[in-house]
Design an enzyme around this catalytic site. Sequence first.
Site: not given
Length: 213
Positions: A120, A138
């Site tokens: 991420k 997310d």
Amino acid sequence: MKKVHVEEMFERLSAINPAPETELDFINPYTLLVAVVLSAQATDVGVNKATGPLFAIADTPEQMVALGEDRVREMIKTIGLYRNKAKNVIALSQQLIEQHGSAVPRDRAALEALPGVGRKTANVVLNCAFGEPTIAVDTHIFRVGNRTGLAPGKTPLDVEKKLLKAVPARFKQHAHHWLILHGRYVCKARKPACPDCAIRDLCAYKDKTRAAA
Ligand code: SF4
């Protein structure tokens, strides 16, 4: 979601905010990387409060290493998991100095090899610092992808892969931010603002909220 609806969804999100940006404060690719590492399980506002004074005295890997782990820990102690994060910030700064000439690498594998950096974080850095069309999934994007039917998936990686396939090329650069902002301010976790949502008619969520009577 049908292709034509995906186009329409991003047309509308882009009309609301043509040039979206991350809400994390940063000065250069290095401070962006540090800010994203610090933002795990923390709010952007909380991270910005700590990084303002921190980046004012250390915005390069050398300056951060010179500051030292104890000072960094002290300066970020308002952020969750700060002990571990301070350790990672110093270790990743050292690695940048030793292996990358103090620069942030524009390379996923090299980014993910840095302490405290996962997929991420690498996606956010590639997108926000280098303008690559990556999409970091997310909690907000995971929720929006599933609720709307745009990119249903059981894991963030599932959702990321589906988004990369579904999002039209011309919207890929900013898709990450449009979806995060939509999830953060409209399609909120507990009570999505469906009556005010610009993509309500395109969204497949069965439990849409209704306007107060
Ligand atoms: S209609 Fe509701 S559930 Fe669907 S995207 Fe909008 S806020 Fe989210």
